[in-house]
Enzyme design. Structure first.
Site, PDB file in Angstrom:
ATOM      1  N   ASN A  93      -2.987   3.339  -9.445  1.00 35.42           N
ATOM      2  CA  ASN A  93      -1.790   2.791  -8.811  1.00 35.42           C
ATOM      3  C   ASN A  93      -0.687   3.850  -8.726  1.00 35.42           C
ATOM      4  O   ASN A  93      -0.050   4.026  -7.690  1.00 35.42           O
ATOM      5  CB  ASN A  93      -1.302   1.584  -9.627  1.00 35.42           C
ATOM      6  N   HIS A 118       0.965  -3.569  -5.901  1.00 29.07           N
ATOM      7  CA  HIS A 118       1.356  -4.075  -4.580  1.00 29.07           C
ATOM      8  C   HIS A 118       0.279  -3.722  -3.551  1.00 29.07           C
ATOM      9  O   HIS A 118      -0.240  -2.605  -3.558  1.00 29.07           O
ATOM     10  CB  HIS A 118       2.653  -3.403  -4.118  1.00 29.07           C
TER      11      HIS A 118
END
Length: 357
Positions: free
Chosen positions: A172, A141
């Site tokens: 991440n 994201h």
DNA sequence: CGGGGATCTACC
DNA sequence: GGTAGATCCCCG
């Protein structure tokens, strides 16, 4: 405005779209529009230059007889974020969001969502889940799910692949995750935190020459960024706006790396991307975020304790619960009272559920 | 918090 | 017989 549209052989909405497109054509159109509004105020010289512009406009219309080359919408608006999309890379160019203590509240969960191709993006320009699966890259994201707990709609919007870039798994879950936590934490000290995040391809040098190279994954050939950037603009009352700009390598980064190591100036990022990210922000009136706040990401022990807590909450069986609890010993972590209480609470709850069966 | 994958089932 | 969605499991 209508006569301009007639001249351009376009509909008014089309005109407005071209107007914000930032092309040379729109600059000329703007000059004409400005002249039409301020017709009486302009002098002879500018009238003549505007006539020239009109001639260029007409010529341009003939050149573009079959339409303006169309890169798609400049801006795409969602429940809780705004982005610009790169149809060639199949990733966002940038994703903007606005965090406050209020907007971070809520109970929408990522567990109820799936990554989906953005229905607003034509399929030929869109990434697909299959592009990421088996690619060796995770779906990262840009505007994180953890910033969208305020509503199911906001959470859902954040899972469109228009908000996603190929990201190293460890990065991440690790460094980038901690940076996102830091951004949320800023809302405790600043009324308003505005963030722009996006992918970046950095050049490298070989035999004295510079190159830019990036992997592309899947049938859609989604571009894998070498780096990710994050711009943080934080405000609090009666103080200058705090600005922090960071470029993070898209690779595993352990706890030995400090955030300040990756800080750059806004003009450096703007020069590389060709984007003025905050044109209305007077840089001379800003202060360095890292001078007025810690720029320290959550430390290893606290970070590991945090997601052990999350795992305890989601454990469904006693064996799973015990397994997660053992991580504390393995990592030589000391649980605080809240974590012990959480463990005992889950233990009782799971026992109750198993009795029911 | 940030992400996976395996398995089962419904369905055509 | 292959696929889509739900469910449960897992990892850092």
């Amino acid at each position: 405005m209508l006569w301009i549209c007639k001249l351009l052989r376009i509909s008014p909405p089309m005109f407005l779209r071209g107007f914000v497109s930032g092309t040379a054509v729109s600059t000329v159109v703007y000059a004409v529009l400005y002249a039409s509004i301020n017709r009486k105020a302009i002098d002879t010289a500018s009238v003549q230059s505007n006539f020239e512009d009109i001639n260029k406009l007409e010529q341009g219309q003939e050149i573009l007889k079959y339409g303006f080359p169309d890169r798609g919408p400049e801006l795409m608006y969602y429940t809780n974020h705004v982005l610009a999309y790169d149809r060639a890379k199949r990733t966002p160019v940038w994703v903007a969001e606005h965090l406050t203590a209020e907007t971070l509240k809520g109970y929408a969960s990522r567990k109820n969502e799936k990554f989906l191709p953005d229905p607003r993006i034509p399929e030929m320009f869109s990434a697909q889940n299959s592009d990421y699966q088996g690619s060796g890259w995770s779906r990262g994201h840009m505007s994180p799910a953890g910033n969208h707990k305020i509503s199911k709609e906001a959470m859902k919007d954040s899972f469109f692949l228009s908000n996603i870039v190929p990201q190293n798994y460890e990065n991440n879950a690790g460094f980038w995750n901690r940076l996102e936590m830091y951004c949320r934490d800023l809302t405790k000290n600043f009324q308003s935190v505005r963030i722009i995040s996006g992918p970046l391809v950095m050049p490298y040098e070989e035999e004295g020459k510079k190159f830019i190279k990036y992997q592309i994954i899947g049938n859609s050939e989604v571009a894998v960024p070498t780096h990710l950037y994050k711009i943080i603009v934080a405000e609090r009352k009666s103080q200058p706006v705090a600005l922090g700009v960071f470029i993070i390598p898209n690779e595993p980064l352990d706890f030995s790396h400090h955030l300040t190591k990756y800080q750059i100036t806004l003009p450096q990022l703007e020069s590389r991307t060709g984007i003025n990210f905050v044109p209305k922000l007077d840089l001379s009136k800003t202060v360095n975020l890292c001078d007025v706040h810690s720029c320290q990401l959550i430390e290893k022990g606290k970070f590991e304790l945090y997601f052990i807590g999350r795992k305890l909450e989601s454990a469904n069986t006693l064996s799973r619960l015990e397994h997660v609890w053992k991580e504390l010993e393995e990592k030589k972590l000391k649980p605080d009272k809240d974590l012990i209480d959480l463990y005992e609470k889950r233990h009782k709850e799971i026992l109750m559920e198993e009795k029911r069966k």
